[in-house]
Motif scaffolding. Structure first.
Motif, PDB file in Angstrom:
ATOM      1  N   SER A   1       0.834  -1.029   0.025  1.00 19.07           N
ATOM      2  CA  SER A   1      -0.024   0.110   0.077  1.00 19.07           C
ATOM      3  C   SER A   1       0.855   1.389  -0.014  1.00 19.07           C
ATOM      4  O   SER A   1       0.643   2.101  -0.788  1.00 19.07           O
ATOM      5  N   PHE A   2       2.017   1.316   0.710  1.00 23.12           N
ATOM      6  CA  PHE A   2       2.754   2.372   0.806  1.00 23.12           C
ATOM      7  C   PHE A   2       3.786   2.448  -0.123  1.00 23.12           C
ATOM      8  O   PHE A   2       4.560   3.082  -0.571  1.00 23.12           O
ATOM      9  N   GLY A   3       4.148   0.968  -1.009  1.00 24.88           N
ATOM     10  CA  GLY A   3       4.872   0.909  -2.058  1.00 24.88           C
ATOM     11  C   GLY A   3       6.285   0.770  -1.775  1.00 24.88           C
ATOM     12  O   GLY A   3       7.269   1.237  -2.700  1.00 24.88           O
ATOM     13  N   PHE A   4       6.690   0.247  -0.669  1.00 30.67           N
ATOM     14  CA  PHE A   4       7.963   0.026  -0.366  1.00 30.67           C
ATOM     15  C   PHE A   4       8.507  -1.457   0.205  1.00 30.67           C
ATOM     16  O   PHE A   4       7.402  -2.214   0.755  1.00 30.67           O
TER      17      PHE A   4
ATOM     18  N   ILE B   1      14.165  15.694   1.732  1.00 29.35           N
ATOM     19  CA  ILE B   1      15.044  14.486   1.307  1.00 29.35           C
ATOM     20  C   ILE B   1      14.553  13.766   0.095  1.00 29.35           C
ATOM     21  O   ILE B   1      13.319  14.124  -0.102  1.00 29.35           O
ATOM     22  N   THR B   2      15.516  12.990  -0.541  1.00 29.15           N
ATOM     23  CA  THR B   2      14.753  12.156  -1.529  1.00 29.15           C
ATOM     24  C   THR B   2      14.882  10.658  -1.037  1.00 29.15           C
ATOM     25  O   THR B   2      15.766  10.341  -0.469  1.00 29.15           O
ATOM     26  N   PHE B   3      13.782  10.101  -0.910  1.00 27.42           N
ATOM     27  CA  PHE B   3      13.644   8.727  -0.417  1.00 27.42           C
ATOM     28  C   PHE B   3      12.671   8.009  -1.224  1.00 27.42           C
ATOM     29  O   PHE B   3      11.732   8.482  -2.037  1.00 27.42           O
ATOM     30  N   LEU B   4      12.999   6.825  -1.455  1.00 23.10           N
ATOM     31  CA  LEU B   4      12.409   5.996  -2.464  1.00 23.10           C
ATOM     32  C   LEU B   4      12.198   6.716  -4.070  1.00 23.10           C
ATOM     33  O   LEU B   4      11.366   6.369  -4.649  1.00 23.10           O
ATOM     34  N   GLY B   5      13.439   7.563  -4.264  1.00 22.98           N
ATOM     35  CA  GLY B   5      13.044   8.353  -5.447  1.00 22.98           C
ATOM     36  C   GLY B   5      12.310   9.279  -5.350  1.00 22.98           C
ATOM     37  O   GLY B   5      12.124   9.989  -6.712  1.00 22.98           O
ATOM     38  N   GLU B   6      11.526   9.634  -4.576  1.00 23.62           N
ATOM     39  CA  GLU B   6      10.782  11.000  -4.541  1.00 23.62           C
ATOM     40  C   GLU B   6      10.921  11.803  -3.391  1.00 23.62           C
ATOM     41  O   GLU B   6      11.633  11.590  -2.354  1.00 23.62           O
ATOM     42  N   LYS B   7      10.390  13.062  -3.434  1.00 27.07           N
ATOM     43  CA  LYS B   7      10.832  14.077  -2.395  1.00 27.07           C
ATOM     44  C   LYS B   7       9.679  13.707  -1.224  1.00 27.07           C
ATOM     45  O   LYS B   7       8.553  13.257  -1.323  1.00 27.07           O
TER      46      LYS B   7
ATOM     47  N   ASN C   1      26.918   7.402  10.270  1.00 28.41           N
ATOM     48  CA  ASN C   1      26.855   6.957   8.834  1.00 28.41           C
ATOM     49  C   ASN C   1      25.996   5.883   8.818  1.00 28.41           C
ATOM     50  O   ASN C   1      25.415   5.802   7.897  1.00 28.41           O
ATOM     51  N   ALA C   2      25.532   5.040   9.556  1.00 22.71           N
ATOM     52  CA  ALA C   2      24.767   3.837   9.599  1.00 22.71           C
ATOM     53  C   ALA C   2      23.385   4.374   9.570  1.00 22.71           C
ATOM     54  O   ALA C   2      22.616   3.806   8.773  1.00 22.71           O
ATOM     55  N   VAL C   3      23.001   5.578  10.210  1.00 26.46           N
ATOM     56  CA  VAL C   3      21.885   6.078  10.413  1.00 26.46           C
ATOM     57  C   VAL C   3      21.469   7.000   8.933  1.00 26.46           C
ATOM     58  O   VAL C   3      20.414   6.443   8.304  1.00 26.46           O
ATOM     59  N   ASP C   4      22.487   7.602   8.554  1.00 27.78           N
ATOM     60  CA  ASP C   4      22.488   8.433   7.275  1.00 27.78           C
ATOM     61  C   ASP C   4      22.407   7.523   6.087  1.00 27.78           C
ATOM     62  O   ASP C   4      21.890   7.821   5.104  1.00 27.78           O
ATOM     63  N   GLN C   5      22.957   6.235   6.008  1.00 31.34           N
ATOM     64  CA  GLN C   5      22.982   5.392   4.798  1.00 31.34           C
ATOM     65  C   GLN C   5      21.687   4.218   4.980  1.00 31.34           C
ATOM     66  O   GLN C   5      21.823   3.294   4.044  1.00 31.34           O
ATOM     67  N   ALA C   6      20.875   4.372   6.073  1.00 35.23           N
ATOM     68  CA  ALA C   6      20.050   3.202   6.096  1.00 35.23           C
ATOM     69  C   ALA C   6      18.926   3.284   5.065  1.00 35.23           C
ATOM     70  O   ALA C   6      18.276   2.070   4.660  1.00 35.23           O
ATOM     71  N   ASP C   7      18.709   4.256   4.142  1.00 36.55           N
ATOM     72  CA  ASP C   7      17.924   4.311   2.984  1.00 36.55           C
ATOM     73  C   ASP C   7      18.247   3.062   1.960  1.00 36.55           C
ATOM     74  O   ASP C   7      17.204   2.838   1.471  1.00 36.55           O
ATOM     75  N   GLN C   8      19.635   2.634   2.294  1.00 33.02           N
ATOM     76  CA  GLN C   8      19.709   1.646   1.251  1.00 33.02           C
ATOM     77  C   GLN C   8      19.051   0.211   1.374  1.00 33.02           C
ATOM     78  O   GLN C   8      18.951  -0.358   0.353  1.00 33.02           O
ATOM     79  N   PHE C   9      18.569   0.357   2.464  1.00 27.77           N
ATOM     80  CA  PHE C   9      17.713  -1.124   2.926  1.00 27.77           C
ATOM     81  C   PHE C   9      16.375  -0.786   2.163  1.00 27.77           C
ATOM     82  O   PHE C   9      15.608  -1.843   2.476  1.00 27.77           O
ATOM     83  N   PHE C  10      15.823   0.113   1.666  1.00 26.06           N
ATOM     84  CA  PHE C  10      14.416   0.356   1.338  1.00 26.06           C
ATOM     85  C   PHE C  10      14.421   0.457  -0.097  1.00 26.06           C
ATOM     86  O   PHE C  10      15.375   1.109  -0.708  1.00 26.06           O
ATOM     87  N   SER C  11      13.508  -0.040  -0.746  1.00 23.60           N
ATOM     88  CA  SER C  11      13.468  -0.083  -2.226  1.00 23.60           C
ATOM     89  C   SER C  11      11.875  -0.239  -2.624  1.00 23.60           C
ATOM     90  O   SER C  11      10.879  -0.369  -1.940  1.00 23.60           O
ATOM     91  N   VAL C  12      11.589   0.357  -3.783  1.00 25.02           N
ATOM     92  CA  VAL C  12      10.340   0.225  -4.114  1.00 25.02           C
ATOM     93  C   VAL C  12       9.715  -0.958  -4.459  1.00 25.02           C
ATOM     94  O   VAL C  12      10.326  -2.011  -4.936  1.00 25.02           O
ATOM     95  N   TYR C  13       8.505  -0.952  -3.785  1.00 25.49           N
ATOM     96  CA  TYR C  13       7.926  -2.468  -3.923  1.00 25.49           C
ATOM     97  C   TYR C  13       7.477  -2.912  -5.260  1.00 25.49           C
ATOM     98  O   TYR C  13       6.949  -2.227  -6.110  1.00 25.49           O
ATOM     99  N   THR C  14       7.781  -4.261  -5.415  1.00 23.26           N
ATOM    100  CA  THR C  14       7.306  -4.926  -6.755  1.00 23.26           C
ATOM    101  C   THR C  14       6.913  -6.232  -6.423  1.00 23.26           C
ATOM    102  O   THR C  14       7.297  -6.911  -5.655  1.00 23.26           O
ATOM    103  N   GLU C  15       5.552  -6.633  -7.201  1.00 22.20           N
ATOM    104  CA  GLU C  15       4.976  -7.845  -6.878  1.00 22.20           C
ATOM    105  C   GLU C  15       5.839  -9.051  -7.432  1.00 22.20           C
ATOM    106  O   GLU C  15       6.531  -8.976  -8.463  1.00 22.20           O
TER     107      GLU C  15
END
Length: 263
Positions: free
Chosen positions: A86-89, A201-207, A249-263
């Protein structure tokens, strides 16, 4: 919301972690001190009345389902991660992270994923979101904590049509202040060098917008950020993504664990 932060601050007091995550796109936390700029009687009609009652019940059930949060919005645990259609990630964590069960319900012989995805757990989360909010995902490694929390805009207003403001306004109204931090951590805390900020910020490719803050407790630095996502299909619901840690650094780079959801 308060109980969730009390739990986090308990971890800080134990010397483990901090508050919420993702720093700005340029790297490094850009902050200004306390700057938050940026809700049986058959009667006379006999069987005809019974049929009408059945129709009313059916309509009520349909309306009730419409106002309940869906399984897809709650999301599901997967191996070393989480998916939320639903939230797409999706989240995919390294083996250093441990997934935490998202319910206090005890299911004999059930592992973390099975327990977290059980029908009873979904029902429990729905009941919590109906009155306020619920944690739908938790994971942590040695010094970083990730938590996802769904919040219901209509819980406090009792108006089922209440919707969340834009994400920037939410971040500005929700960023931690030094006064609130000290109140929640208690008199034993030794808070110094507190700073906060709201940044695009840019998160999951969006603002999106992140509420960032950092401080020291007994001279130990802590860093965190909360990213706010309002559900596009149903803006009554908000997902707060907290990244907390003692390693910038770990907090700043944590977005690498997130990706756009695909079925």
């Amino acid at each position: 919301m308060r109980n969730r932060k009390v739990k986090i601050f308990a971890l800080v007091m134990a010397g483990c972690l901090c508050l919420s995550g993702l720093t700005g796109c340029g790297g490094g936390i850009k902050m200004t001190t306390d700057d938050t700029s940026s809700k049986s009687d058959s009667g006379l009609m006999g069987s005809a009345k019974k049929e009408a009652d059945k129709s009313d019940d059916s309509e009520a059930d349909s309306a009730d389902k419409e106002h309940k949060i869906s399984d897809d919005m709650i999301g599901r645990y997967v191996s070393q991660g989480y998916e939320n259609p639903s939230f797409g990630f999706a989240i995919n964590l390294p083996d250093t992270y441990t997934l935490e069960k998202r319910s206090s319900l005890e299911l004999p012989d059930a592992d973390t994923i099975e327990s977290s995805n059980s029908e009873d757990t979904y029902d429990w989360i729905r009941s919590m979101v109906a009155i306020a909010s619920a944690t739908v995902f938790e994971a942590q490694d040695e010094n970083t904590y990730i938590e996802l929390n769904i919040q219901n805009a209509s819980a406090s207003t009792l108006n089922t049509e209440s919707k969340w403001d834009d994400e920037k306004t939410i971040a500005e109204n929700s960023v931690m202040t030094e006064e609130s931090l000290k109140e929640q951590m208690g008199e034993d805390a030794q808070i110094t060098e507190f700073q906060n900020n709201v940044e695009e910020i840019t998160f999951l490719g969006e603002k999106h917008y992140a509420a960032q803050y950092t401080f020291k407790n007994y001279d130990v630095p802590f860093y965190g950020v909360t990213v706010y996502l309002v559900n596009e299909q149903d803006p009554r619901y908000l997902l707060a993504i907290d990244i907390l840690g003692s390693d910038l650094n770990a907090v700043d780079q944590a977005d690498q664990f997130f990706s756009v959801y695909t079925e």
